[in-house]
Design an enzyme around this catalytic site. Structure first.
Site, PDB file in Angstrom:
ATOM      1  N   SER A 138       0.842  -1.207   0.000  1.00 33.82           N
ATOM      2  CA  SER A 138       0.000   0.000   0.000  1.00 33.82           C
ATOM      3  C   SER A 138       0.873   1.252   0.000  1.00 33.82           C
ATOM      4  CB  SER A 138      -0.881   0.015   1.257  1.00 33.82           C
ATOM      5  OG  SER A 138      -1.566   1.244   1.353  1.00 33.82           O
ATOM      6  N   TYR A 151      -1.256  -0.177  10.332  1.00 34.05           N
ATOM      7  CA  TYR A 151      -1.404  -0.697   8.963  1.00 34.05           C
ATOM      8  C   TYR A 151      -0.184  -0.281   8.122  1.00 34.05           C
ATOM      9  CZ  TYR A 151      -3.615  -1.187   4.299  1.00 34.05           C
ATOM     10  OH  TYR A 151      -3.930  -1.503   2.996  1.00 34.05           O
TER      11      TYR A 151
HETATM   12  N1  NAP Z   1      -8.965  -0.662  -0.433  1.00 35.02           N
HETATM   13  C1  NAP Z   1      -7.921   0.146  -0.379  1.00 35.02           C
HETATM   14  O1  NAP Z   1      -8.059   1.378  -0.348  1.00 35.02           O
HETATM   15  C2  NAP Z   1      -6.542  -0.428  -0.370  1.00 35.02           C
HETATM   16  C3  NAP Z   1      -5.460   0.436  -0.562  1.00 35.02           C
HETATM   17  C4  NAP Z   1      -4.162  -0.053  -0.554  1.00 35.02           C
HETATM   18  C5  NAP Z   1      -3.959  -1.405  -0.365  1.00 35.02           C
HETATM   19  N2  NAP Z   1      -5.027  -2.238  -0.177  1.00 35.02           N
HETATM   20  C6  NAP Z   1      -4.742  -3.653   0.035  1.00 35.02           C
HETATM   21  O2  NAP Z   1      -5.380  -4.393  -0.977  1.00 35.02           O
HETATM   22  C7  NAP Z   1      -5.604  -5.714  -0.515  1.00 35.02           C
HETATM   23  C8  NAP Z   1      -7.007  -6.140  -0.851  1.00 35.02           C
HETATM   24  O3  NAP Z   1      -7.932  -5.342  -0.103  1.00 35.02           O
HETATM   25  P1  NAP Z   1      -9.341  -4.869  -0.664  1.00 35.02           P
HETATM   26  O4  NAP Z   1      -9.273  -3.407  -0.785  1.00 35.02           O
HETATM   27  O5  NAP Z   1      -9.690  -5.689  -1.861  1.00 35.02           O
HETATM   28  O6  NAP Z   1     -10.291  -5.143   0.559  1.00 35.02           O
HETATM   29  P2  NAP Z   1     -11.296  -6.332   0.893  1.00 35.02           P
HETATM   30  O7  NAP Z   1     -12.251  -6.563  -0.221  1.00 35.02           O
HETATM   31  O8  NAP Z   1     -11.824  -6.017   2.251  1.00 35.02           O
HETATM   32  O9  NAP Z   1     -10.328  -7.596   0.965  1.00 35.02           O
HETATM   33  C9  NAP Z   1      -9.554  -7.951   2.064  1.00 35.02           C
HETATM   34  C10 NAP Z   1      -9.537  -9.458   2.062  1.00 35.02           C
HETATM   35  O10 NAP Z   1      -8.570  -9.957   2.976  1.00 35.02           O
HETATM   36  C11 NAP Z   1      -9.115 -11.125   3.531  1.00 35.02           C
HETATM   37  N3  NAP Z   1      -8.496 -11.459   4.800  1.00 35.02           N
HETATM   38  C12 NAP Z   1      -8.362 -10.693   5.889  1.00 35.02           C
HETATM   39  N4  NAP Z   1      -7.746 -11.381   6.863  1.00 35.02           N
HETATM   40  C13 NAP Z   1      -7.509 -12.616   6.353  1.00 35.02           C
HETATM   41  C14 NAP Z   1      -6.906 -13.781   6.867  1.00 35.02           C
HETATM   42  N5  NAP Z   1      -6.428 -13.827   8.111  1.00 35.02           N
HETATM   43  N6  NAP Z   1      -6.823 -14.873   6.078  1.00 35.02           N
HETATM   44  C15 NAP Z   1      -7.306 -14.841   4.824  1.00 35.02           C
HETATM   45  N7  NAP Z   1      -7.888 -13.767   4.269  1.00 35.02           N
HETATM   46  C16 NAP Z   1      -7.987 -12.670   5.041  1.00 35.02           C
HETATM   47  C17 NAP Z   1     -10.588 -10.816   3.724  1.00 35.02           C
HETATM   48  O11 NAP Z   1     -11.285 -12.022   3.848  1.00 35.02           O
HETATM   49  P3  NAP Z   1     -12.752 -12.096   4.491  1.00 35.02           P
HETATM   50  O12 NAP Z   1     -13.664 -11.769   3.329  1.00 35.02           O
HETATM   51  O13 NAP Z   1     -12.841 -13.510   4.958  1.00 35.02           O
HETATM   52  O14 NAP Z   1     -12.808 -11.091   5.590  1.00 35.02           O
HETATM   53  C18 NAP Z   1     -10.895 -10.055   2.445  1.00 35.02           C
HETATM   54  O15 NAP Z   1     -11.302 -10.913   1.418  1.00 35.02           O
HETATM   55  C19 NAP Z   1      -5.273  -5.714   0.976  1.00 35.02           C
HETATM   56  O16 NAP Z   1      -3.976  -6.238   1.160  1.00 35.02           O
HETATM   57  C20 NAP Z   1      -5.285  -4.241   1.313  1.00 35.02           C
HETATM   58  O17 NAP Z   1      -4.459  -3.950   2.432  1.00 35.02           O
HETATM   59  C21 NAP Z   1      -6.308  -1.794  -0.188  1.00 35.02           C
END
Ligand code: NAP
Length: 245
Positions: A138, A151
């Site tokens: 990120s 984070y």
């Molecule tokens: N959204 C943003 O603004 C943003 C910005 C920069 C980076 N990111 C990064 O992008 C990545 C994807 O996030 P997203 O934005 O697509 O959000 P998201 O849809 O909330 O996805 C996060 C996923 O991580 C899974 N997860 C959390 N803890 C876990 C564990 N212990 N074991 C297995 N799975 C787990 C969740 O599973 P469950 O469905 O079971 O909870 C969920 O599917 C993450 O690494 C996040 O930090 C996001």
């Protein structure tokens, strides 16, 4: 055709990536911690034309399961070309400030589980002399801010780890891609007020697939975040500590 493992496949960004791979006929192995969610993802991607798709439920914090999951993914797919890691949580910073346990749990999910998996994938790819490891880090890892430094520090650990891995594995013909999205409209950021800096998961997914195809190094998505983070990184500490970002 590529053989692609996606860890944390239930993430909105990862799901959008999986759809792109499915559409172009790549073979997939998915992990997600909810078995029901995993099955519905697999069913949906089959309907979208994915020719070969497998999966296994896995909580990324179950470190003991990592090696066996990789074995199974490689066996089911008949090899591994690309591994994408997408799982993550966005901690409540105020709650973390009040709890060492919560802070360490967040570091475990967002950094240590990634480092465990990346170490195992790296050693496999190094032995086979090819492969691409891509991890969603990120922009938050570029500088600690008071609003989300738990984070941010976990993502900084991931980015620095990948930097070292990239240098090591380059000599073995293996690419390591660090993906740094800015604000993405997904369930993780459901409660945030959205504005012009926000991107949808589909746009970010297209950038991820492009970066993996090109075997890029550090990719900001959308790309204007490279400039924003350069400015934030350039603010001298005596000034930065007075700001409330
Ligand atoms: N959204 C943003 O603004 C943003 C910005 C920069 C980076 N990111 C990064 O992008 C990545 C994807 O996030 P997203 O934005 O697509 O959000 P998201 O849809 O909330 O996805 C996060 C996923 O991580 C899974 N997860 C959390 N803890 C876990 C564990 N212990 N074991 C297995 N799975 C787990 C969740 O599973 P469950 O469905 O079971 O909870 C969920 O599917 C993450 O690494 C996040 O930090 C996001």
């Amino acid at each position: 055709m590529k053989k692609v493992l996606i860890i944390g496949a239930s993430s909105a960004i990862a799901e959008a990536v999986a759809r792109l791979y499915a559409q172009r006929g790549d073979h997939l192995f998915l992990t997600a911690r909810s078995p029901d969610r995993l099955q519905s993802l697999i069913d949906d991607l089959r309907i979208r034309g994915c020719p070969q798709i497998f999966g296994q439920p896995m909580d990324a914090n179950d470190f003991a399961a990592h090696a066996a999951m990789l074995e199974r993914a490689e066996a089911d797919l008949g090899g591994l070309d690309v591994v994408l890691m997408a799982h993550g949580t966005l901690p409540d910073q105020a709650a973390c400030a009040a709890s060492v346990e919560l802070t360490l749990n967040e570091i475990r999910t967002n950094a240590l589980s990634v480092i465990s998996l990346a170490t195992l994938v790296a050693n496999r790819f190094e032995r086979q002399g090819r492969g691409t490891l891509a991890v969603i880090s990120s922009v938050a890892g570029d500088r600690g801010r008071q609003s989300n430094y738990v984070y941010g520090s976990a993502k900084a650990m991931v980015s620095t780890f990948l930097s070292g891995l990239r240098q090591r594995l380059f000599k073995a013909g293996v690419a390591v891609v660090t993906i740094k999205p800015g604000f993405v409209d997904t369930p993780m950021t459901r409660d945030f007020k959205k504005g012009p800096l926000w991107a949808g998961p589909e746009k970010v997914a297209r950038g991820i697939v492009r970066a993996i195809d090109r075997r890029g190094a550090v990719v900001y998505l959308p790309s204007f975040w490279r400039g924003i983070m350069w400015v934030i990184h350039s603010i001298p500490e005596f000034l930065f500590k007075r700001l409330s970002l």
